[in-house]
Write an enzyme that holds these catalytic residues in place. Sequence first.
Site, PDB file in Angstrom:
ATOM      1  N   CYS A   1     -13.506   1.861 -28.627  1.00  0.00           N
ATOM      2  CA  CYS A   1     -14.843   2.427 -28.784  1.00  0.00           C
ATOM      3  C   CYS A   1     -15.549   2.599 -27.443  1.00  0.00           C
ATOM      4  CB  CYS A   1     -15.663   1.535 -29.717  1.00  0.00           C
ATOM      5  SG  CYS A   1     -14.874   1.400 -31.304  1.00  0.00           S
TER       6      CYS A   1
ATOM      7  N   ARG B   1      -5.968   2.386 -15.744  1.00  0.00           N
ATOM      8  CA  ARG B   1      -6.101   3.184 -14.520  1.00  0.00           C
ATOM      9  C   ARG B   1      -6.838   4.522 -14.721  1.00  0.00           C
ATOM     10  NH1 ARG B   1      -2.750   4.862 -11.457  1.00  0.00           N
ATOM     11  NH2 ARG B   1      -3.580   4.029  -9.523  1.00  0.00           N
TER      12      ARG B   1
ATOM     13  N   TYR C   1       0.304  -2.028 -12.087  1.00  0.00           N
ATOM     14  CA  TYR C   1      -1.100  -2.099 -12.496  1.00  0.00           C
ATOM     15  C   TYR C   1      -1.297  -1.504 -13.887  1.00  0.00           C
ATOM     16  CZ  TYR C   1      -1.257  -2.972  -7.505  1.00  0.00           C
ATOM     17  OH  TYR C   1      -1.001  -3.479  -6.257  1.00  0.00           O
TER      18      TYR C   1
ATOM     19  N   GLY D   1       0.765  -1.241   0.000  1.00  0.00           N
ATOM     20  CA  GLY D   1       0.000   0.000   0.000  1.00  0.00           C
ATOM     21  C   GLY D   1       0.790   1.282   0.000  1.00  0.00           C
TER      22      GLY D   1
ATOM     23  N   PRO E   1       4.764  -4.892  -0.686  1.00  0.00           N
ATOM     24  CA  PRO E   1       4.596  -3.762  -1.592  1.00  0.00           C
ATOM     25  C   PRO E   1       4.529  -4.200  -3.046  1.00  0.00           C
ATOM     26  CG  PRO E   1       6.888  -3.977  -0.995  1.00  0.00           C
ATOM     27  CD  PRO E   1       6.169  -5.085  -0.299  1.00  0.00           C
TER      28      PRO E   1
ATOM     29  N   ARG F   1       3.109  -1.529  -5.852  1.00  0.00           N
ATOM     30  CA  ARG F   1       3.272  -0.246  -6.524  1.00  0.00           C
ATOM     31  C   ARG F   1       4.599   0.440  -6.186  1.00  0.00           C
ATOM     32  NH1 ARG F   1      -1.437   2.649  -7.733  1.00  0.00           N
ATOM     33  NH2 ARG F   1      -2.425   1.480  -6.058  1.00  0.00           N
TER      34      ARG F   1
HETATM   35  N1  LLP Z   1      -1.238  -6.862  -0.271  1.00  0.00           N
HETATM   36  C1  LLP Z   1      -2.567  -7.000  -0.444  1.00  0.00           C
HETATM   37  C2  LLP Z   1      -3.310  -7.905   0.415  1.00  0.00           C
HETATM   38  C3  LLP Z   1      -3.210  -6.272  -1.457  1.00  0.00           C
HETATM   39  O1  LLP Z   1      -4.523  -6.396  -1.616  1.00  0.00           O
HETATM   40  C4  LLP Z   1      -2.466  -5.407  -2.298  1.00  0.00           C
HETATM   41  C5  LLP Z   1      -3.094  -4.658  -3.372  1.00  0.00           C
HETATM   42  C6  LLP Z   1      -1.079  -5.311  -2.072  1.00  0.00           C
HETATM   43  C7  LLP Z   1      -0.507  -6.048  -1.055  1.00  0.00           C
HETATM   44  C8  LLP Z   1      -0.187  -4.431  -2.886  1.00  0.00           C
HETATM   45  O2  LLP Z   1      -0.579  -3.106  -2.798  1.00  0.00           O
HETATM   46  P1  LLP Z   1       0.387  -1.962  -3.342  1.00  0.00           P
HETATM   47  O3  LLP Z   1       1.636  -1.986  -2.519  1.00  0.00           O
HETATM   48  O4  LLP Z   1       0.657  -2.227  -4.764  1.00  0.00           O
HETATM   49  O5  LLP Z   1      -0.396  -0.714  -3.137  1.00  0.00           O
HETATM   50  N2  LLP Z   1      -5.304  -1.753  -9.370  1.00  0.00           N
HETATM   51  C9  LLP Z   1      -5.177  -0.729  -8.367  1.00  0.00           C
HETATM   52  C10 LLP Z   1      -4.491  -1.232  -7.122  1.00  0.00           C
HETATM   53  C11 LLP Z   1      -5.169  -2.423  -6.492  1.00  0.00           C
HETATM   54  C12 LLP Z   1      -4.434  -2.926  -5.290  1.00  0.00           C
HETATM   55  C13 LLP Z   1      -5.027  -4.174  -4.775  1.00  0.00           C
HETATM   56  N3  LLP Z   1      -4.332  -4.751  -3.676  1.00  0.00           N
HETATM   57  C14 LLP Z   1      -4.476   0.480  -8.979  1.00  0.00           C
HETATM   58  O6  LLP Z   1      -4.144   0.438 -10.150  1.00  0.00           O
HETATM   59  O7  LLP Z   1      -4.258   1.473  -8.295  1.00  0.00           O
END
Ligand code: LLP
Length: 407
Positions: A331, A299, A360, A226, A261, A263
């Site tokens: 489209c 996105r 993503y 996150g 992590p 993103r």
């Molecule tokens: N751990 C869990 C349990 C998660 O659900 C997620 C992301 C992560 C880790 C990794 O999160 P990050 O570090 O990448 O923020 N498609 C969306 C993001 C969806 C994230 C879903 N879960 C976007 O493009 O912003």
Amino acid sequence: MTIDFQALADKYGTPLYVYDFERITENYRQLKDAFAGQKSLIAYAVKANSNLSVIAHLGKLGAGADCVSGGELLRARRAGIEPYRIIFSGVGKRDEEIELALREEILLLNLESEAEMKRVEDVARRLGKEARISIRVNPNVDPKTHPYISTGLHENKFGVEIDIAKRMYIYAKNSDWLDPVGIHFHIGSQLTDMEPIREAAGIVADLVRSLAAIGVEIRFFDVGGGLGVVYRDEEPIEVEAYARAITEAIRGLDLTILCEPGRYLVANAGWLLTRVLYEKRNGEKRFVIVDAAMNDLLRPSLYDAYHRVEMLTESEGRGEATPADVVGPVCESGDWLAKDLELPPTEPGDLLLIHSAGAYGFTMASNYNTRGRAAEIACEGGSCRPIRDRENFEDQIRLELGHLEEE
Ligand code: LLP
């Protein structure tokens, strides 16, 4: 490293995803170093960018993998991640996926409901393999991010309430087939505010302490992913402050920190290259139509997300920049990549660079409008190489051809 995007576009065509593996390395090291002095495992959230070479690159640096499907688990294994560095999360695991996780003897299965726990217990009993589990606690904290990527409130489908989690831990402790060794929370994605994380970590650490009092020994403290990144002008959380807050929350407890992590590791190490096809006007509105679309980068359409778009082609002497929407050929009116972007007059073939597309981006790409998914390129050590071929028409129809009724 400095990347010659023009040369890559000429050689491999557009739309094209390009990743800087050296930047991924830097991001990984920065986070890992922030946890120095603590036992920690960075389990890369494979969903952010599942290319085998990306996973393998992070694996070589020492990262594990956080997977949310059997497919991702198989990818992580194929990319060389050792089973004891893999965790499996997600609200809806199927029997065959649970079985795969147990057979592979991964580090942890993250459970998100009592029903799922019973299912895992059944599969474990059938296979004669004890399941190491972790329970995803929903701490009911508002992460203050986009509602679609916010997960830590009771109104979201993720995790279980504290009381249910306790009941589950007691059940698991008494089961021959479940070994409750982990605890997990993940309150949302693209977090830029430290407070909700601190609060959630505190709530979950207190739960670890009360579990210890009833004989449940938690060894892995999984703080989810996150960590937010800069798309426009966000002020991201400093990883040192992040690590400090977590370390403080678990003071006095002997825990290995797991962090998932996605993103943070890859978003700003990736770009989508696209070329201008046409310009047009509808009334006062100016549109620049490019060869990348919502099927390549979803996105903007899905979250109204901002991605910086930069004109790479030299445009001096063409006239004044005016606002334009950069849109794709799909489209759908929702098929846009940038809105009201100040652009000089464009010409067919001009090259645009879409920033922050490493996370993503490709993983959410589709074949909508029978568009082949883009090729992917990795750059490191002064050179660039393909890590995925562009999908062609035959690739797309392969699974249908055998079913085509002959006239
Ligand atoms: N751990 C869990 C349990 C998660 O659900 C997620 C992301 C992560 C880790 C990794 O999160 P990050 O570090 O990448 O923020 N498609 C969306 C993001 C969806 C994230 C879903 N879960 C976007 O493009 O912003």
